[in-house]
Design a protein around this motif. Structure first.
Motif, PDB file in Angstrom:
ATOM      1  N   CYS A 168     -61.830  40.577 -50.880  1.00 32.29           N
ATOM      2  CA  CYS A 168     -61.298  39.759 -51.970  1.00 32.29           C
ATOM      3  C   CYS A 168     -60.960  38.375 -51.446  1.00 32.29           C
ATOM      4  CB  CYS A 168     -60.059  40.428 -52.553  1.00 32.29           C
ATOM      5  SG  CYS A 168     -58.703  40.522 -51.362  1.00 32.29           S
ATOM      6  N   ALA A 169     -60.236  37.650 -52.257  1.00 34.75           N
ATOM      7  CA  ALA A 169     -59.799  36.317 -51.854  1.00 34.75           C
ATOM      8  C   ALA A 169     -58.535  36.402 -51.005  1.00 34.75           C
ATOM      9  CB  ALA A 169     -59.563  35.453 -53.093  1.00 34.75           C
ATOM     10  N   GLY A 170     -58.007  37.589 -50.846  1.00 36.09           N
ATOM     11  CA  GLY A 170     -56.816  37.782 -50.024  1.00 36.09           C
ATOM     12  C   GLY A 170     -55.581  38.118 -50.830  1.00 36.09           C
ATOM     13  N   GLU A 172     -61.625  56.221 -45.323  1.00 37.21           N
ATOM     14  CA  GLU A 172     -60.742  55.179 -44.811  1.00 37.21           C
ATOM     15  C   GLU A 172     -60.956  53.965 -45.709  1.00 37.21           C
ATOM     16  OE1 GLU A 172     -60.163  52.293 -40.901  1.00 37.21           O
ATOM     17  OE2 GLU A 172     -61.635  53.917 -40.826  1.00 37.21           O
ATOM     18  N   PHE A 173     -59.870  53.385 -46.170  1.00 33.92           N
ATOM     19  CA  PHE A 173     -59.942  52.215 -47.037  1.00 33.92           C
ATOM     20  C   PHE A 173     -59.268  51.036 -46.347  1.00 33.92           C
ATOM     21  CE2 PHE A 173     -60.023  55.881 -49.857  1.00 33.92           C
ATOM     22  CZ  PHE A 173     -61.043  55.563 -50.740  1.00 33.92           C
ATOM     23  N   VAL A 174     -59.904  49.881 -46.444  1.00 35.07           N
ATOM     24  CA  VAL A 174     -59.338  48.656 -45.880  1.00 35.07           C
ATOM     25  C   VAL A 174     -59.545  47.540 -46.890  1.00 35.07           C
ATOM     26  CG1 VAL A 174     -59.469  47.008 -43.970  1.00 35.07           C
ATOM     27  CG2 VAL A 174     -59.991  49.400 -43.550  1.00 35.07           C
ATOM     28  N   ASP A 230     -62.877  36.038 -45.722  1.00 33.44           N
ATOM     29  CA  ASP A 230     -62.988  35.216 -44.512  1.00 33.44           C
ATOM     30  C   ASP A 230     -63.052  36.036 -43.227  1.00 33.44           C
ATOM     31  OD1 ASP A 230     -62.761  33.154 -46.316  1.00 33.44           O
ATOM     32  OD2 ASP A 230     -60.659  32.760 -45.881  1.00 33.44           O
ATOM     33  N   ILE A 231     -62.547  37.276 -43.238  1.00 36.72           N
ATOM     34  CA  ILE A 231     -62.592  38.084 -42.013  1.00 36.72           C
ATOM     35  C   ILE A 231     -63.565  39.257 -42.117  1.00 36.72           C
ATOM     36  CG2 ILE A 231     -60.241  37.406 -41.343  1.00 36.72           C
ATOM     37  CD1 ILE A 231     -59.418  40.335 -42.036  1.00 36.72           C
ATOM     38  N   LEU A 232     -64.472  39.196 -43.073  1.00 37.64           N
ATOM     39  CA  LEU A 232     -65.460  40.267 -43.253  1.00 37.64           C
ATOM     40  C   LEU A 232     -66.233  40.544 -41.963  1.00 37.64           C
ATOM     41  CD1 LEU A 232     -67.040  42.281 -44.957  1.00 37.64           C
ATOM     42  CD2 LEU A 232     -68.469  40.381 -45.741  1.00 37.64           C
ATOM     43  N   GLN A 233     -66.586  39.517 -41.237  1.00 34.57           N
ATOM     44  CA  GLN A 233     -67.362  39.683 -39.998  1.00 34.57           C
ATOM     45  C   GLN A 233     -66.681  40.644 -39.026  1.00 34.57           C
ATOM     46  OE1 GLN A 233     -70.483  37.822 -39.518  1.00 34.57           O
ATOM     47  NE2 GLN A 233     -70.662  39.519 -38.109  1.00 34.57           N
ATOM     48  N   SER A 234     -65.356  40.655 -39.006  1.00 31.95           N
ATOM     49  CA  SER A 234     -64.629  41.513 -38.054  1.00 31.95           C
ATOM     50  C   SER A 234     -64.614  42.988 -38.464  1.00 31.95           C
ATOM     51  CB  SER A 234     -63.189  41.016 -37.881  1.00 31.95           C
ATOM     52  OG  SER A 234     -62.453  41.206 -39.074  1.00 31.95           O
ATOM     53  N   ALA A 265     -67.152  37.176 -56.350  1.00 33.05           N
ATOM     54  CA  ALA A 265     -68.566  37.512 -56.610  1.00 33.05           C
ATOM     55  C   ALA A 265     -69.465  36.295 -56.377  1.00 33.05           C
ATOM     56  CB  ALA A 265     -68.735  38.041 -58.021  1.00 33.05           C
ATOM     57  N   HIS A 266     -68.938  35.125 -56.610  1.00 31.87           N
ATOM     58  CA  HIS A 266     -69.712  33.892 -56.405  1.00 31.87           C
ATOM     59  C   HIS A 266     -70.011  33.630 -54.920  1.00 31.87           C
ATOM     60  CE1 HIS A 266     -65.564  32.585 -55.751  1.00 31.87           C
ATOM     61  NE2 HIS A 266     -66.060  31.615 -55.015  1.00 31.87           N
ATOM     62  N   LYS A 267     -69.364  34.378 -54.025  1.00 29.64           N
ATOM     63  CA  LYS A 267     -69.581  34.195 -52.581  1.00 29.64           C
ATOM     64  C   LYS A 267     -70.649  35.154 -52.032  1.00 29.64           C
ATOM     65  CE  LYS A 267     -65.304  32.092 -51.198  1.00 29.64           C
ATOM     66  NZ  LYS A 267     -64.686  31.713 -49.952  1.00 29.64           N
ATOM     67  N   LEU A 268     -71.427  35.752 -52.900  1.00 34.46           N
ATOM     68  CA  LEU A 268     -72.443  36.712 -52.465  1.00 34.46           C
ATOM     69  C   LEU A 268     -73.436  36.091 -51.478  1.00 34.46           C
ATOM     70  CD1 LEU A 268     -72.993  39.675 -52.858  1.00 34.46           C
ATOM     71  CD2 LEU A 268     -74.505  39.101 -54.759  1.00 34.46           C
ATOM     72  N   ASP A 269     -73.765  34.813 -51.654  1.00 32.64           N
ATOM     73  CA  ASP A 269     -74.669  34.137 -50.728  1.00 32.64           C
ATOM     74  C   ASP A 269     -74.067  34.032 -49.332  1.00 32.64           C
ATOM     75  OD1 ASP A 269     -76.597  33.841 -52.660  1.00 32.64           O
ATOM     76  OD2 ASP A 269     -76.043  31.780 -53.161  1.00 32.64           O
ATOM     77  N   TYR A 270     -72.761  34.017 -49.235  1.00 34.80           N
ATOM     78  CA  TYR A 270     -72.060  34.006 -47.951  1.00 34.80           C
ATOM     79  C   TYR A 270     -71.979  35.429 -47.370  1.00 34.80           C
ATOM     80  CZ  TYR A 270     -68.006  34.029 -44.790  1.00 34.80           C
ATOM     81  OH  TYR A 270     -67.171  34.229 -43.725  1.00 34.80           O
ATOM     82  N   ILE A 271     -71.781  36.410 -48.249  1.00 35.22           N
ATOM     83  CA  ILE A 271     -71.561  37.805 -47.832  1.00 35.22           C
ATOM     84  C   ILE A 271     -72.851  38.493 -47.381  1.00 35.22           C
ATOM     85  CG2 ILE A 271     -70.870  40.090 -48.695  1.00 35.22           C
ATOM     86  CD1 ILE A 271     -68.841  38.570 -50.531  1.00 35.22           C
ATOM     87  N   LYS A 272     -73.934  38.313 -48.126  1.00 34.38           N
ATOM     88  CA  LYS A 272     -75.179  39.045 -47.840  1.00 34.38           C
ATOM     89  C   LYS A 272     -75.680  38.883 -46.409  1.00 34.38           C
ATOM     90  CE  LYS A 272     -77.429  40.055 -52.183  1.00 34.38           C
ATOM     91  NZ  LYS A 272     -78.640  39.825 -52.988  1.00 34.38           N
ATOM     92  N   PRO A 273     -75.706  37.671 -45.839  1.00 35.14           N
ATOM     93  CA  PRO A 273     -76.189  37.556 -44.457  1.00 35.14           C
ATOM     94  C   PRO A 273     -75.304  38.292 -43.441  1.00 35.14           C
ATOM     95  CG  PRO A 273     -76.148  35.400 -45.521  1.00 35.14           C
ATOM     96  CD  PRO A 273     -75.468  36.358 -46.441  1.00 35.14           C
ATOM     97  N   ILE A 274     -74.072  38.544 -43.796  1.00 30.06           N
ATOM     98  CA  ILE A 274     -73.169  39.269 -42.898  1.00 30.06           C
ATOM     99  C   ILE A 274     -73.452  40.767 -42.947  1.00 30.06           C
ATOM    100  CG2 ILE A 274     -70.739  39.870 -42.444  1.00 30.06           C
ATOM    101  CD1 ILE A 274     -69.999  37.079 -43.576  1.00 30.06           C
ATOM    102  N   ILE A 275     -73.684  41.312 -44.149  1.00 31.11           N
ATOM    103  CA  ILE A 275     -73.830  42.769 -44.296  1.00 31.11           C
ATOM    104  C   ILE A 275     -75.263  43.271 -44.169  1.00 31.11           C
ATOM    105  CG2 ILE A 275     -71.716  42.974 -45.645  1.00 31.11           C
ATOM    106  CD1 ILE A 275     -73.469  43.292 -48.169  1.00 31.11           C
ATOM    107  N   GLU A 276     -76.253  42.440 -44.485  1.00 30.16           N
ATOM    108  CA  GLU A 276     -77.640  42.916 -44.498  1.00 30.16           C
ATOM    109  C   GLU A 276     -78.148  43.413 -43.141  1.00 30.16           C
ATOM    110  OE1 GLU A 276     -79.796  39.844 -46.598  1.00 30.16           O
ATOM    111  OE2 GLU A 276     -79.422  40.849 -48.519  1.00 30.16           O
TER     112      GLU A 276
END
Length: 110
Positions: A7-9, A36-38, A43-47, A62-73
């Motif tokens: 989320c946005a925090g 396990e839920f976190v 901003d700290i998704l990479q960790s 949801a508008h940050k999907l372009d930022y998120i996809k390269p991290i999770i793919e």
């Protein structure tokens, strides 16, 4: 299964996480030990990505999907974007169901 809520925090995602935990706790078929839920800010998704089984994305980012996809793919992590209505109701059961479906779909592709 580790489900990461992103989320946005804000406080509301923790409330949704608690609703999901209660769904598991009150289920006759699901076992709390299997989950396990976190809840984290985007901003700290990479960790968290290396140990994540499913990513739940709050509607406010949801508008940050372009930022998120390269991290999770690279990790083949399935994701669910929670719609405003479900999020507003704090409907953890619906979100959990969608997360489990996406994880199952990802597993079937392997």
């Amino acid at each position: 299964m580790k489900i990461v809520l992103c989320c946005a925090g804000g406080f509301s995602t923790t409330m949704l996480m608690d609703s999901m935990k209660n769904t598991v706790k009150n289920s006759a078929k699901l076992d709390e030990k299997d989950f396990e839920f976190v809840a984290i800010p985007v901003d700290i998704l990479q960790s968290e990505v290396e140990t994540c089984d499913v990513l739940v994305i709050g509607p406010q980012i949801a508008h940050k999907l372009d930022y998120i996809k390269p991290i999770i793919e690279p990790y083949n992590i399935p994701y669910v974007i929670v719609d405003q209505d479900t999020y507003g109701k704090m409907d953890g059961a619906t979100v959990l169901k969608k997360a489990l479906v996406e994880r199952k779909k990802a597993d079937m592709k392997k």
